[in-house]
Write a protein that holds these residues in place. Sequence first.
Motif, PDB file in Angstrom:
ATOM      1  N   ILE A 110      29.517 -12.896 -21.246  1.00 33.57           N
ATOM      2  CA  ILE A 110      30.463 -13.704 -22.023  1.00 33.57           C
ATOM      3  C   ILE A 110      30.550 -13.040 -23.388  1.00 33.57           C
ATOM      4  O   ILE A 110      29.545 -12.913 -24.082  1.00 33.57           O
TER       5      ILE A 110
ATOM      6  N   GLN B  28      35.148  -8.507 -19.292  1.00 30.67           N
ATOM      7  CA  GLN B  28      35.809  -9.457 -20.197  1.00 30.67           C
ATOM      8  C   GLN B  28      36.808  -8.764 -21.116  1.00 30.67           C
ATOM      9  O   GLN B  28      37.581  -9.432 -21.803  1.00 30.67           O
ATOM     10  N   SER B  29      36.745  -7.437 -21.190  1.00 32.13           N
ATOM     11  CA  SER B  29      37.677  -6.768 -22.099  1.00 32.13           C
ATOM     12  C   SER B  29      37.991  -5.370 -21.618  1.00 32.13           C
ATOM     13  O   SER B  29      37.405  -4.905 -20.650  1.00 32.13           O
TER      14      SER B  29
ATOM     15  N   THR C 259      38.020 -13.581 -23.819  1.00 31.00           N
ATOM     16  CA  THR C 259      36.829 -12.817 -23.428  1.00 31.00           C
ATOM     17  C   THR C 259      35.616 -13.723 -23.131  1.00 31.00           C
ATOM     18  O   THR C 259      34.487 -13.287 -23.185  1.00 31.00           O
ATOM     19  N   CYS C 260      35.908 -14.998 -22.826  1.00 32.27           N
ATOM     20  CA  CYS C 260      34.830 -15.889 -22.351  1.00 32.27           C
ATOM     21  C   CYS C 260      35.251 -16.501 -21.019  1.00 32.27           C
ATOM     22  O   CYS C 260      34.824 -17.581 -20.638  1.00 32.27           O
ATOM     23  N   HIS C 261      36.082 -15.740 -20.306  1.00 32.59           N
ATOM     24  CA  HIS C 261      36.647 -16.157 -19.025  1.00 32.59           C
ATOM     25  C   HIS C 261      35.543 -16.412 -17.985  1.00 32.59           C
ATOM     26  O   HIS C 261      34.619 -15.622 -17.870  1.00 32.59           O
TER      27      HIS C 261
ATOM     28  N   THR D 229      43.663 -12.177 -19.224  1.00 31.07           N
ATOM     29  CA  THR D 229      42.238 -11.841 -19.075  1.00 31.07           C
ATOM     30  C   THR D 229      42.074 -10.464 -18.421  1.00 31.07           C
ATOM     31  O   THR D 229      42.931 -10.021 -17.665  1.00 31.07           O
TER      32      THR D 229
END
Lengths: 413, 107
Positions: free
Chosen positions: B36, B106-107, B48-50, B75
């Motif tokens: 996360i 996340q990115s 970015t906390c998907h 995302t």
Amino acid sequence: MAAPSVVVIGAGQAGSDTAAALRSQGFGGRITLVGAEGVPPYQRPPLSKQFLAGARSVADLALRPASFHTERDIEFVGRDPAVRLDRNGNRVTLASGRTLGYQHLVLAVGARARRLPVPGARLDGVLTLRTLTDAGRLRDRMRDTGRLLVIGGGFVGLEVAATARAAGLAVTVVEFGPRLLARAVSGAMSAHLLAEHRAHGVRVLLSREVTALHGDGAGRVCEAELDGGERIAADLVVVGIGALPDVGLAAEAGLAVGDGILVDGHLRTSDPAVYAIGDCARFPSPHTGRPLRLESVQNASDQARCVAAALCGTPRPYAALPWFWTEQYGLRLQIAGIGTGHDRVVTLGDPGAGRFSLLCFRGNRLLATESVNRPADHMITRRLMGAGAPLPTPREAAAPGFGFKAFQEAAAV
Amino acid sequence: MAKITYRHPNGTETVVDVPVPNTVMRGAKINNIDGIEAQCGGSAQCGTCHVYIDEANALPLPAMHESEDDVLYGTAAPRRATSRLSCQLPVSEEIDGLVVHLPETQS
């Protein structure tokens, strides 16, 4: 043979994320994270917003829990800045006199607030905002202040102005340039922000310069003098006129520096054992075709992971798409890409309703999307640009009914 | 306090007790759980906390706000029917036992 060792100088977002990413990417050697401040790494964006407004505490700002460094076997050294770099001996000397040997060194030393070069700039009540200490001081001073003068209409200045205005202070912003946030957004977005600040009762003066600050006789600021002689009463002054990269250590050690520590596409300095990342680093960007220095969480965090990957044996050039955000009066501005040099703008949505995006093109190429309260436009631009996928042309974007969601679906990315 | 399970892409999982008030994102951060990022600090801006909510989950999660839905369009890992932003999921006793799956990236 001793385990490989990495020393990271600077414990801001970039430095802290480097240490964390090294461990999560499997680095087994020694990691030392060296910071100048006495507190563990913290988030900076809330300093001018929620923290300043009193809505978030110091504890809320911590980037990672207190147990993080011991759990991940990272030595965190606080309040002990690096003062000398000996590249021949692969050693860094800290202010305390302690020396640290390294195989790889990561400079994440950041930037410091530019000082206002006018008489009176050192009077009591003239503050800058960069660190938690700065923010705490400003927050305390705002409690017993009625009139705030903000010098500089960039991100920090405007966020402080919005927070102070919401707290009921009388706020004036003086910007030297002809528009707000000139280096970061299009002219149309500057105009929108200007109208927003004025609608909230902030007095904004453009193309004006503060030439001197005057004290009250007890050494405390009470008045600013502008070019042309106008005087503005203020019992608190925040100087937000940009930041200067901390290149001293690198320059003294003979590394190549310009406006920032110069690095290659892999974020290596002119010494292959030394990397530089975050606010202090000037790097070649595939998105603009010229060297950039960026002050943002995104850049710090993505560069940290890039360096960690290189030190874990899987190097890749740094190519992350730049993006930024700011929040002022509940207006959420998100920027994806770098719009510098755009020659036309297409508007999506309704600026009057406070929900719109400005698409900045150069010719047919989308350089950046600036979104106000339209996060899907921002996110889809980021995703498409980041993937190198086709982007809308100005003609497509200007067609009636154009929407990023449908465009992305059709592109099937 | 609620027990929350974060399942990693490699199949391992971390089970932690998260105090109230918090979000599922903060629960991961304060427990040193990788996967996360939450670059924006929890303000539903960055995606970015998907997380993916476990399909077997029948716990009362809050409905998705329009801006969360918008952010989920971008995302890094594919969006699914079970996608949420963990910064928008408050921890309460009612979601004790929640299981979330962390995406590959996340990115």
